[in-house]
Design a protein around this motif. Structure first.
Motif, PDB file in Angstrom:
ATOM      1  N   SER A   1       0.828  -1.206   0.000  1.00  0.00           N
ATOM      2  CA  SER A   1       0.000   0.000   0.000  1.00  0.00           C
ATOM      3  C   SER A   1       0.863   1.257   0.000  1.00  0.00           C
ATOM      4  O   SER A   1       0.549   2.244  -0.676  1.00  0.00           O
ATOM      5  CB  SER A   1      -0.930  -0.005   1.210  1.00  0.00           C
ATOM      6  N   HIS A   2       1.961   1.222   0.745  1.00  0.00           N
ATOM      7  CA  HIS A   2       2.866   2.370   0.770  1.00  0.00           C
ATOM      8  C   HIS A   2       3.493   2.599  -0.605  1.00  0.00           C
ATOM      9  O   HIS A   2       3.569   3.742  -1.092  1.00  0.00           O
ATOM     10  CB  HIS A   2       3.954   2.139   1.816  1.00  0.00           C
ATOM     11  N   ALA A   3       3.946   1.520  -1.238  1.00  0.00           N
ATOM     12  CA  ALA A   3       4.548   1.641  -2.569  1.00  0.00           C
ATOM     13  C   ALA A   3       3.518   2.138  -3.586  1.00  0.00           C
ATOM     14  O   ALA A   3       3.839   2.960  -4.452  1.00  0.00           O
ATOM     15  CB  ALA A   3       5.125   0.295  -3.009  1.00  0.00           C
ATOM     16  N   HIS A   4       2.295   1.645  -3.481  1.00  0.00           N
ATOM     17  CA  HIS A   4       1.242   2.064  -4.411  1.00  0.00           C
ATOM     18  C   HIS A   4       0.961   3.556  -4.267  1.00  0.00           C
ATOM     19  O   HIS A   4       0.825   4.278  -5.270  1.00  0.00           O
ATOM     20  CB  HIS A   4      -0.026   1.254  -4.154  1.00  0.00           C
ATOM     21  N   ALA A   5       0.869   4.025  -3.027  1.00  0.00           N
ATOM     22  CA  ALA A   5       0.607   5.446  -2.788  1.00  0.00           C
ATOM     23  C   ALA A   5       1.763   6.295  -3.317  1.00  0.00           C
ATOM     24  O   ALA A   5       1.542   7.348  -3.946  1.00  0.00           O
ATOM     25  CB  ALA A   5       0.404   5.684  -1.297  1.00  0.00           C
ATOM     26  N   GLN A   6       2.987   5.849  -3.084  1.00  0.00           N
ATOM     27  CA  GLN A   6       4.150   6.593  -3.555  1.00  0.00           C
ATOM     28  C   GLN A   6       4.200   6.646  -5.078  1.00  0.00           C
ATOM     29  O   GLN A   6       4.442   7.703  -5.671  1.00  0.00           O
ATOM     30  CB  GLN A   6       5.438   5.946  -3.031  1.00  0.00           C
ATOM     31  N   PHE A   7       3.976   5.501  -5.701  1.00  0.00           N
ATOM     32  CA  PHE A   7       4.080   5.438  -7.161  1.00  0.00           C
ATOM     33  C   PHE A   7       2.958   6.224  -7.828  1.00  0.00           C
ATOM     34  O   PHE A   7       3.163   6.847  -8.868  1.00  0.00           O
ATOM     35  CB  PHE A   7       4.060   3.982  -7.628  1.00  0.00           C
ATOM     36  N   THR A   8       1.777   6.195  -7.246  1.00  0.00           N
ATOM     37  CA  THR A   8       0.652   6.944  -7.800  1.00  0.00           C
ATOM     38  C   THR A   8       0.895   8.441  -7.697  1.00  0.00           C
ATOM     39  O   THR A   8       0.596   9.203  -8.629  1.00  0.00           O
ATOM     40  CB  THR A   8      -0.651   6.578  -7.066  1.00  0.00           C
ATOM     41  N   ALA A   9       1.463   8.873  -6.575  1.00  0.00           N
ATOM     42  CA  ALA A   9       1.713  10.300  -6.367  1.00  0.00           C
ATOM     43  C   ALA A   9       2.894  10.809  -7.182  1.00  0.00           C
ATOM     44  O   ALA A   9       2.867  11.921  -7.719  1.00  0.00           O
ATOM     45  CB  ALA A   9       1.958  10.562  -4.879  1.00  0.00           C
TER      46      ALA A   9
ATOM     47  N   GLN B   1       1.974 -14.570  -2.713  1.00  0.00           N
ATOM     48  CA  GLN B   1       1.747 -14.238  -4.115  1.00  0.00           C
ATOM     49  C   GLN B   1       0.319 -13.748  -4.350  1.00  0.00           C
ATOM     50  O   GLN B   1       0.104 -12.785  -5.101  1.00  0.00           O
ATOM     51  CB  GLN B   1       2.019 -15.447  -5.002  1.00  0.00           C
ATOM     52  N   ALA B   2      -0.651 -14.379  -3.716  1.00  0.00           N
ATOM     53  CA  ALA B   2      -2.048 -13.983  -3.902  1.00  0.00           C
ATOM     54  C   ALA B   2      -2.271 -12.544  -3.462  1.00  0.00           C
ATOM     55  O   ALA B   2      -2.989 -11.783  -4.137  1.00  0.00           O
ATOM     56  CB  ALA B   2      -2.959 -14.926  -3.124  1.00  0.00           C
ATOM     57  N   LEU B   3      -1.658 -12.148  -2.364  1.00  0.00           N
ATOM     58  CA  LEU B   3      -1.822 -10.784  -1.884  1.00  0.00           C
ATOM     59  C   LEU B   3      -1.161  -9.787  -2.830  1.00  0.00           C
ATOM     60  O   LEU B   3      -1.733  -8.726  -3.136  1.00  0.00           O
ATOM     61  CB  LEU B   3      -1.216 -10.660  -0.480  1.00  0.00           C
ATOM     62  N   CYS B   4       0.020 -10.128  -3.317  1.00  0.00           N
ATOM     63  CA  CYS B   4       0.688  -9.248  -4.284  1.00  0.00           C
ATOM     64  C   CYS B   4      -0.130  -9.092  -5.560  1.00  0.00           C
ATOM     65  O   CYS B   4      -0.336  -7.984  -6.061  1.00  0.00           O
ATOM     66  CB  CYS B   4       2.077  -9.796  -4.616  1.00  0.00           C
ATOM     67  N   ARG B   5      -0.597 -10.205  -6.087  1.00  0.00           N
ATOM     68  CA  ARG B   5      -1.296 -10.179  -7.378  1.00  0.00           C
ATOM     69  C   ARG B   5      -2.672  -9.519  -7.278  1.00  0.00           C
ATOM     70  O   ARG B   5      -3.178  -8.974  -8.264  1.00  0.00           O
ATOM     71  CB  ARG B   5      -1.436 -11.604  -7.914  1.00  0.00           C
ATOM     72  N   ALA B   6      -3.287  -9.555  -6.090  1.00  0.00           N
ATOM     73  CA  ALA B   6      -4.613  -8.966  -5.918  1.00  0.00           C
ATOM     74  C   ALA B   6      -4.550  -7.474  -5.594  1.00  0.00           C
ATOM     75  O   ALA B   6      -5.558  -6.769  -5.697  1.00  0.00           O
ATOM     76  CB  ALA B   6      -5.371  -9.696  -4.805  1.00  0.00           C
ATOM     77  N   HIS B   7      -3.385  -6.987  -5.243  1.00  0.00           N
ATOM     78  CA  HIS B   7      -3.253  -5.588  -4.852  1.00  0.00           C
ATOM     79  C   HIS B   7      -3.332  -4.676  -6.087  1.00  0.00           C
ATOM     80  O   HIS B   7      -2.865  -5.039  -7.165  1.00  0.00           O
ATOM     81  CB  HIS B   7      -1.918  -5.362  -4.129  1.00  0.00           C
ATOM     82  N   PRO B   8      -3.921  -3.489  -5.966  1.00  0.00           N
ATOM     83  CA  PRO B   8      -4.002  -2.560  -7.112  1.00  0.00           C
ATOM     84  C   PRO B   8      -2.645  -2.230  -7.725  1.00  0.00           C
ATOM     85  O   PRO B   8      -2.567  -1.894  -8.917  1.00  0.00           O
ATOM     86  CB  PRO B   8      -4.648  -1.310  -6.498  1.00  0.00           C
ATOM     87  N   LEU B   9      -1.580  -2.346  -6.939  1.00  0.00           N
ATOM     88  CA  LEU B   9      -0.245  -2.094  -7.475  1.00  0.00           C
ATOM     89  C   LEU B   9       0.086  -3.044  -8.614  1.00  0.00           C
ATOM     90  O   LEU B   9       0.807  -2.684  -9.550  1.00  0.00           O
ATOM     91  CB  LEU B   9       0.782  -2.242  -6.349  1.00  0.00           C
ATOM     92  N   SER B  10      -0.448  -4.251  -8.561  1.00  0.00           N
ATOM     93  CA  SER B  10      -0.152  -5.243  -9.590  1.00  0.00           C
ATOM     94  C   SER B  10      -0.612  -4.779 -10.968  1.00  0.00           C
ATOM     95  O   SER B  10       0.060  -5.028 -11.970  1.00  0.00           O
ATOM     96  CB  SER B  10      -0.810  -6.586  -9.240  1.00  0.00           C
ATOM     97  N   ASP B  11      -1.756  -4.108 -11.032  1.00  0.00           N
ATOM     98  CA  ASP B  11      -2.262  -3.622 -12.316  1.00  0.00           C
ATOM     99  C   ASP B  11      -1.288  -2.637 -12.957  1.00  0.00           C
ATOM    100  O   ASP B  11      -1.101  -2.623 -14.184  1.00  0.00           O
ATOM    101  CB  ASP B  11      -3.626  -2.960 -12.134  1.00  0.00           C
ATOM    102  N   LEU B  12      -0.661  -1.812 -12.127  1.00  0.00           N
ATOM    103  CA  LEU B  12       0.319  -0.865 -12.652  1.00  0.00           C
ATOM    104  C   LEU B  12       1.573  -1.581 -13.136  1.00  0.00           C
ATOM    105  O   LEU B  12       2.114  -1.266 -14.196  1.00  0.00           O
ATOM    106  CB  LEU B  12       0.698   0.147 -11.569  1.00  0.00           C
ATOM    107  N   LEU B  13       2.004  -2.560 -12.388  1.00  0.00           N
ATOM    108  CA  LEU B  13       3.220  -3.280 -12.754  1.00  0.00           C
ATOM    109  C   LEU B  13       3.038  -4.103 -14.022  1.00  0.00           C
ATOM    110  O   LEU B  13       3.989  -4.309 -14.783  1.00  0.00           O
ATOM    111  CB  LEU B  13       3.657  -4.179 -11.594  1.00  0.00           C
ATOM    112  N   MET B  14       1.825  -4.566 -14.261  1.00  0.00           N
ATOM    113  CA  MET B  14       1.577  -5.373 -15.452  1.00  0.00           C
ATOM    114  C   MET B  14       1.527  -4.549 -16.736  1.00  0.00           C
ATOM    115  O   MET B  14       1.377  -5.099 -17.830  1.00  0.00           O
ATOM    116  CB  MET B  14       0.293  -6.178 -15.288  1.00  0.00           C
TER     117      MET B  14
END
Length: 300
Positions: free
Chosen positions: A9-17, A48-61
């Motif tokens: 969640s921290h990485a997602h917030a940082q990358f989005t901002a 793996q399931a938690l990583c792949r289900a996180h919104p950050l995964s959509d950005l990485l893909m």
């Protein structure tokens, strides 16, 4: 898994901002510890399931390198086409977030170890060419053989015969077409064909396997080392590499790319060598980026 959730969640917030390659690099580093804990406690599937289900995964893909690892068009992650994103980068078709993520994933320390491996192998081949008029070399699980890009930069000489063994004929075809000036002998077979070889006369000055051992069990790795060593000429040597247990991107690869390796440290590589060839002279060392351990065995 609370710590993992917080990291994501921290990485997602940082990358989005503020999208940057530094965010991805820090994420890959932080995931290592949580990956190790998940592996030790039998929670890799949940990791793996938690990583792949996180919104950050959509950005990485958005990154074609990571996406190919997940999609596995040739049946496994880390195929020769995928590795070309590192060996032969071309980002002209990407923009925005996709370009940032791709730049990050293909320049992580693990990717730098893949480039180091290319140059290391090229140097081994070059040294063989300097010592013998036409050395015989075998590449096991040869892929596209991008080490020949580096060899081209070292010398214009082509006085070497290279047997390319790979289960993927497309990869061998690409190598032969790209490096047509070299005498590349195609052997489109599984590596297990080496285990069935009995009493053959074929011998080599150098046998190497770049990324194969990351996927082999201890039993198969030991048998294959023994079989390859038996095909060395007197004075020849064998080199195999393996990503280490503390390699930089191990958590990122498993969590987001569905790319799981069998990691080994120096002691584990020594155990393989001792089991396969107990009397052989050996050298074990780590690459300069610090993510791959190499085993070299020398035939008398």
């Amino acid at each position: 898994m609370d710590q993992l959730q917080a990291i994501l969640s921290h990485a997602h917030a940082q990358f989005t901002a503020d999208p940057s390659t530094e965010v991805i690099d820090r994420l890959a580093q932080e995931l290592g510890t949580t990956f190790d804990h998940a592996a030790m406690t039998g929670e890799l599937e949940a990791f793996q399931a938690l990583c792949r289900a996180h919104p950050l995964s959509d950005l990485l893909m958005l990154d074609p390198y990571s996406r190919r690892a997940v999609d596995k068009p040739r049946g496994y992650a880390g195929d020769a086409v995928m590795l070309d994103y590192i060996y032969r980068p071309s980002r002209s078709s990407l923009d925005g977030l996709a370009s940032i993520v791709h730049s990050a994933t293909t320049s992580l320390p693990n990717a730098k170890s893949i480039l180091w491996r290319r140059d290391y192998i090229a140097t081994m081949i070059y040294n063989c060419m300097r010592k013998k008029e036409c050395p015989e070399v075998m590449s096991v699980a040869s892929g596209h053989m991008r080490e020949l890009d580096a060899l081209r930069d070292m010398t214009a000489d082509t006085n070497v015969t290279i047997t390319a063994l790979d289960q993927d004929p497309e990869s061998i075809r690409e190598a032969k077409q790209t490096y047509h000036e070299f005498n590349i002998l195609a052997r489109p077979k599984s590596v297990t064909s080496l285990l069935r070889k009995t009493g053959g006369s074929e011998r080599f000055d150098l046998i190497y396997s770049a990324g194969l051992f990351d996927y082999l069990s201890n039993a198969l790795a030991t048998s294959l080392i023994k079989a390859m060593y038996a095909q060395l000429k007197p004075g020849g040597f064998l080199s195999v590499g393996n990503f280490t247990c503390d390699s930089h991107g191990r958590g990122f690869m498993a969590g987001f790319m569905d790319w799981r390796l069998i990691y080994r440290n120096e002691e584990q590589m020594r155990a393989l060598a001792d089991a396969a060839c107990p009397k052989a002279s050996q050298r074990i060392f780590r690459d300069q980026p610090g993510n791959v351990v190499y085993l070299e065995l020398f035939a008398e």
